[in-house]
Design a protein around this motif. Structure first.
Motif, PDB file in Angstrom:
ATOM      1  N   GLU A  19       0.796  -1.245   0.068  1.00  0.00           N
ATOM      2  CA  GLU A  19      -0.230   0.002  -0.024  1.00  0.00           C
ATOM      3  C   GLU A  19       0.793   1.313   0.012  1.00  0.00           C
ATOM      4  OE1 GLU A  19      -3.480   1.900   2.648  1.00  0.00           O
ATOM      5  OE2 GLU A  19      -3.188  -0.255   2.870  1.00  0.00           O
ATOM      6  N   ALA A  20       2.043   1.174   0.758  1.00  0.00           N
ATOM      7  CA  ALA A  20       2.854   2.489   0.662  1.00  0.00           C
ATOM      8  C   ALA A  20       3.521   2.527  -0.634  1.00  0.00           C
ATOM      9  CB  ALA A  20       4.107   2.236   1.885  1.00  0.00           C
ATOM     10  N   PHE A  21       3.806   1.401  -1.181  1.00  0.00           N
ATOM     11  CA  PHE A  21       4.430   1.746  -2.456  1.00  0.00           C
ATOM     12  C   PHE A  21       3.498   2.215  -3.471  1.00  0.00           C
ATOM     13  CE2 PHE A  21       5.767  -0.470  -6.606  1.00  0.00           C
ATOM     14  CZ  PHE A  21       7.159   0.211  -6.749  1.00  0.00           C
ATOM     15  N   ALA A  26       1.492   6.872  -6.763  1.00  0.00           N
ATOM     16  CA  ALA A  26       0.339   7.749  -7.086  1.00  0.00           C
ATOM     17  C   ALA A  26       0.688   9.352  -6.506  1.00  0.00           C
ATOM     18  CB  ALA A  26      -0.986   7.351  -6.349  1.00  0.00           C
ATOM     19  N   ALA A  27       1.563   9.371  -5.756  1.00  0.00           N
ATOM     20  CA  ALA A  27       1.733  10.730  -5.282  1.00  0.00           C
ATOM     21  C   ALA A  27       3.115  11.221  -6.370  1.00  0.00           C
ATOM     22  CB  ALA A  27       2.426  10.728  -3.980  1.00  0.00           C
ATOM     23  N   SER A  28       3.690  10.403  -6.847  1.00  0.00           N
ATOM     24  CA  SER A  28       4.739  10.916  -7.823  1.00  0.00           C
ATOM     25  C   SER A  28       3.891  11.035  -9.033  1.00  0.00           C
ATOM     26  CB  SER A  28       5.855   9.885  -8.054  1.00  0.00           C
ATOM     27  OG  SER A  28       5.346   8.546  -8.611  1.00  0.00           O
ATOM     28  N   GLU A  29       3.005  10.642  -9.341  1.00  0.00           N
ATOM     29  CA  GLU A  29       2.339  11.053 -10.817  1.00  0.00           C
ATOM     30  C   GLU A  29       1.366  12.195 -10.596  1.00  0.00           C
ATOM     31  OE1 GLU A  29      -0.768   8.262 -13.598  1.00  0.00           O
ATOM     32  OE2 GLU A  29      -0.909   8.005 -11.407  1.00  0.00           O
ATOM     33  N   ASN A  30       0.969  12.214  -9.456  1.00  0.00           N
ATOM     34  CA  ASN A  30       0.055  13.591  -9.433  1.00  0.00           C
ATOM     35  C   ASN A  30       0.978  14.666  -9.126  1.00  0.00           C
ATOM     36  OD1 ASN A  30      -2.286  11.847  -9.416  1.00  0.00           O
ATOM     37  ND2 ASN A  30      -2.225  11.601  -7.214  1.00  0.00           N
ATOM     38  N   LYS A  31       2.197  14.711  -8.469  1.00  0.00           N
ATOM     39  CA  LYS A  31       2.833  15.919  -8.235  1.00  0.00           C
ATOM     40  C   LYS A  31       4.212  15.534  -8.826  1.00  0.00           C
ATOM     41  CE  LYS A  31       0.312  17.078  -4.040  1.00  0.00           C
ATOM     42  NZ  LYS A  31       0.378  17.107  -2.565  1.00  0.00           N
ATOM     43  N   PRO A  32       4.532  15.981 -10.014  1.00  0.00           N
ATOM     44  CA  PRO A  32       5.640  15.606 -10.725  1.00  0.00           C
ATOM     45  C   PRO A  32       6.567  17.202 -10.233  1.00  0.00           C
ATOM     46  CG  PRO A  32       4.218  16.503 -12.306  1.00  0.00           C
ATOM     47  CD  PRO A  32       3.407  16.277 -11.088  1.00  0.00           C
TER      48      PRO A  32
END
Length: 61
Positions: A19-21, A26-32
């Motif tokens: 889940e952490a991975f 998802a975080a790296s995709e949403n906030k480049p």
């Protein structure tokens, strides 16, 4: 950067780690963090503008 690093085997056995991975992906995709160094110009589609640009190139030769 070596492209072989994208083929690394990742083994996650713990559901919390999985889940952490996924959250990190998802975080790296949403906030480049990467920002373009120069603005991107749209391609020329106006025929007259293309002709003027080509005429400038011919005049410089």
């Amino acid at each position: 950067m070596a492209t072989s690093s994208i083929f690394a085997k990742v083994r996650i056995d713990d559901p919390k780690q999985a889940e952490a991975f996924i959250d990190a992906l998802a975080a790296s995709e949403n906030k480049p963090k990467r920002k373009p160094s120069a603005p991107v110009k749209p391609p020329l589609t106006d025929y007259d503008a293309i002709r003027r640009l080509m005429a400038k190139g011919e005049a410089g030769k």
